[in-house]
Design a protein around this motif. Structure first.
Motif, PDB file in Angstrom:
ATOM      1  N   VAL A   1       0.310 -13.531  42.855  1.00 54.49           N
ATOM      2  CA  VAL A   1       1.098 -12.317  42.635  1.00 54.49           C
ATOM      3  C   VAL A   1       0.879 -11.818  41.210  1.00 54.49           C
TER       4      VAL A   1
ATOM      5  N   TRP B   1       5.443  -3.531  47.448  1.00 56.18           N
ATOM      6  CA  TRP B   1       4.259  -4.388  47.430  1.00 56.18           C
ATOM      7  C   TRP B   1       3.003  -3.531  47.555  1.00 56.18           C
TER       8      TRP B   1
ATOM      9  N   GLU C   1      -1.510  -3.606  46.577  1.00 59.95           N
ATOM     10  CA  GLU C   1      -2.636  -4.546  46.559  1.00 59.95           C
ATOM     11  C   GLU C   1      -3.582  -4.222  45.419  1.00 59.95           C
TER      12      GLU C   1
ATOM     13  N   LYS D   1      -1.515  -9.535  45.812  1.00 64.57           N
ATOM     14  CA  LYS D   1      -0.263  -8.791  45.859  1.00 64.57           C
ATOM     15  C   LYS D   1       0.131  -8.341  44.461  1.00 64.57           C
TER      16      LYS D   1
END
Length: 295
Positions: free
Chosen positions: A221, A247, A249, A254
């Motif tokens: 993350v 969220w 990308e 993420k």
């Protein structure tokens, strides 16, 4: 009737018929199967009144049976799809600047730091005290990306050690982690004068090293702290409030954007919103969410 035609007019008509004769009008009428044209120079009055071009030229317009036109009509549709494909090409160029950069095989934080060296690539080097590269676990699952060093960071050479840094440490601990468990870095590695926002040329010069840091760590993350970090990685001009807490990308990882700790110092009520964002990160990392940690 012939007596009423003046000699001047007769000469003009004769000249005109001779002109048509040169054009092959006689052969044209013969090919059409019609009666042969009279001797133009001798029968002036019938030619002038009955066989003059208007009715026959209209027939002539129907002769070319669209020999060339159908070809043009057939080829036109074949050209159109080509142009539509060409105009659609820029859409394919959707990946950001960073998406197009290839990873460096065998890269590491140490090699990235060595390549950065005592950087003088942009004007920020002229006012800095120390380069602030980054700090934390080189194999962290969670990476925090800020904007740039402040006065305290510039003096110590470490990211987020001032007032905003202390608040970030509290946020990390509220998640059940320690600073040594995560990795913290910034978009630019040198302090902008008077803590101003990094300028575009400074970001474009320094951010490739940030990209290499992220690739070398390979976190699960990425949390962008503030608009500069989010806009740099996402290559967007949208305000952070439009996608904060969502969220997204980045290069297969993420990414979540939230408010910068410095903003929370100026706007304490926003802490609850940031805590909600961090809880989403905790869920992805498999961390237990504890109540009463938003302060």
């Amino acid at each position: 009737m012939a007596e009423r035609i003046s000699e001047t007019l007769q000469k003009k008509l004769s000249s005109r018929f001779n002109f048509y004769e040169d054009l092959g009008i006689r052969l044209f009428y013969r090919d059409r199967g019609g009666a042969a044209m009279p001797e133009m120079g001798q029968h002036l009055e019938p030619a002038a009144s009955a066989h003059f071009p208007t009715p026959e030229l209209k027939k002539e317009e129907t002769l070319p049976k669209t020999a060339g036109k159908p070809a043009l009509q057939k080829t036109a549709p074949s050209v159109a799809p080509v142009s539509s494909k060409i105009t659609s090409l820029p859409v394919v160029a959707g990946p950001s600047l960073f998406e197009a950069v290839e990873k460096i095989a065998g890269d590491s934080l140490l090699k990235t730091r060595e390549d950065l060296g005592e950087c003088t690539r942009c004007k920020l080097h002229s006012t800095r005290q120390k380069i602030v590269f980054g700090d934390g676990n080189p194999k962290a699952e969670l990476v925090f990306v800020g904007e740039g060093p402040g006065a305290d960071e510039d003096a110590q050479g470490l990211p987020f050690v001032g007032r905003a840094g202390k608040l970030l440490t509290q946020m990390i601990e509220a998640m059940g982690l320690q600073r040594k468990d995560v990795y913290i870095c910034n978009v630019v590695k040198c302090r902008p004068p008077e803590n101003r926002q990094p300028e575009e040329d400074e970001v474009s010069t320094c951010s490739p090293f940030l990209l290499r840091q992220i690739d070398a760590i390979a976190p699960k993350v990425i949390v962008c702290l503030g608009a500069v970090a989010a806009k740099t990685l996402l290559q967007t001009n949208r305000g952070i409030s439009q996608f904060r807490g969502e969220w997204l990308e980045f290069r297969g990882r993420k990414l979540l954007a939230t408010y910068h700790p410095a903003y929370l110092l100026r706007n304490p009520p926003a802490k609850s919103e940031v805590w909600k964002d961090l809880q989403k990160v905790m869920a992805v990392l498999g961390l237990e969410v504890k109540k009463g940690k938003s302060s």
